[in-house]
Design an enzyme around this catalytic site. Structure first.
Site, PDB file in Angstrom:
ATOM      1  N   CYS A   1      34.278  35.880  46.769  1.00 42.72           N
ATOM      2  CA  CYS A   1      35.481  36.650  47.063  1.00 42.72           C
ATOM      3  C   CYS A   1      35.142  37.711  48.116  1.00 42.72           C
ATOM      4  O   CYS A   1      34.165  38.454  47.966  1.00 42.72           O
ATOM      5  CB  CYS A   1      35.999  37.321  45.794  1.00 42.72           C
ATOM      6  SG  CYS A   1      37.434  38.386  46.074  1.00 42.72           S
TER       7      CYS A   1
ATOM      8  N   CYS B   1      35.394  41.410  46.277  1.00 47.36           N
ATOM      9  CA  CYS B   1      34.511  41.900  45.211  1.00 47.36           C
ATOM     10  C   CYS B   1      33.196  41.141  45.077  1.00 47.36           C
ATOM     11  O   CYS B   1      32.389  41.452  44.208  1.00 47.36           O
ATOM     12  CB  CYS B   1      35.259  41.898  43.881  1.00 47.36           C
ATOM     13  SG  CYS B   1      35.612  40.231  43.242  1.00 47.36           S
TER      14      CYS B   1
ATOM     15  N   CYS C   1      41.508  35.733  42.563  1.00 47.15           N
ATOM     16  CA  CYS C   1      40.204  36.080  42.001  1.00 47.15           C
ATOM     17  C   CYS C   1      40.412  36.717  40.632  1.00 47.15           C
ATOM     18  O   CYS C   1      41.241  37.618  40.476  1.00 47.15           O
ATOM     19  CB  CYS C   1      39.481  37.054  42.934  1.00 47.15           C
ATOM     20  SG  CYS C   1      37.917  37.680  42.262  1.00 47.15           S
TER      21      CYS C   1
ATOM     22  N   CYS D   1      39.205  40.741  40.852  1.00 45.11           N
ATOM     23  CA  CYS D   1      39.923  41.786  41.609  1.00 45.11           C
ATOM     24  C   CYS D   1      41.356  41.398  41.973  1.00 45.11           C
ATOM     25  O   CYS D   1      42.051  42.151  42.640  1.00 45.11           O
ATOM     26  CB  CYS D   1      39.149  42.155  42.871  1.00 45.11           C
ATOM     27  SG  CYS D   1      39.165  40.857  44.129  1.00 45.11           S
TER      28      CYS D   1
ATOM     29  N   CYS E   1      43.116  24.902  47.641  1.00 48.36           N
ATOM     30  CA  CYS E   1      43.298  25.097  49.073  1.00 48.36           C
ATOM     31  C   CYS E   1      43.193  26.607  49.334  1.00 48.36           C
ATOM     32  O   CYS E   1      44.097  27.366  49.002  1.00 48.36           O
ATOM     33  CB  CYS E   1      44.670  24.543  49.449  1.00 48.36           C
ATOM     34  SG  CYS E   1      44.942  24.334  51.183  1.00 48.36           S
TER      35      CYS E   1
END
Length: 133
Positions: free
Chosen positions: A47, A50, A96, A99, A119
């Site tokens: 991510c 984070c 995510c 976060c 995707c």
């Protein structure tokens, strides 16, 4: 898992304008424009907000969609799925789990063994090259 929460101003300090627009405001990059859609190197995708490990290169495939596509995340608890009724269609948004950054969408037209196509926007990801078995 303890959620990471920051204000928009705090996120803007650590993200580029494009990363903020996509990851924090739910935007989408143009197809075939992201830096990772054609990446074939071994490693992990994290991510951008984070640094949570989300996907591995061993689960990445070329879906022809123009975005990095994966048939599964590293585990079910690193992502959240939400119904997205925007743009006149119903889709499943992927965020995510740490976060709540917008990552992209998941569809049911992916390869086996899962049949899933995650995707994902390159702007929501950071890539860490490494040997993956």
């Amino acid at each position: 898992m303890q959620k990471i929460q920051k204000t928009d101003d705090e996120w803007r300090k650590v993200l580029s304008n494009e990363q903020f627009r996509v990851a924090r405001k739910g935007g989408t990059e143009r197809a075939f424009s992201g830096q990772y859609y054609d990446n074939k190197d071994g490693g992990v995708y994290r991510c951008i907000c984070c640094n949570t490990e989300l996907f591995q290169s061993t689960e990445k495939y070329d879906s022809g969609s123009g975005w990095p596509s994966f048939w599964q995340p590293v585990s079910d608890d690193v992502i959240e799925q939400l119904v997205d009724n925007s743009h006149g269609m119903q889709r499943v948004e992927v965020r995510c789990g740490q976060c709540e950054a917008h990552l992209g969408h998941v569809f049911t037209d992916g390869p086996q063994p899962t049949g899933q196509r995650y995707c994902i926007n390159s702007a929501s990801l950071d890539f860490e090259p490494k040997d993956i078995e």
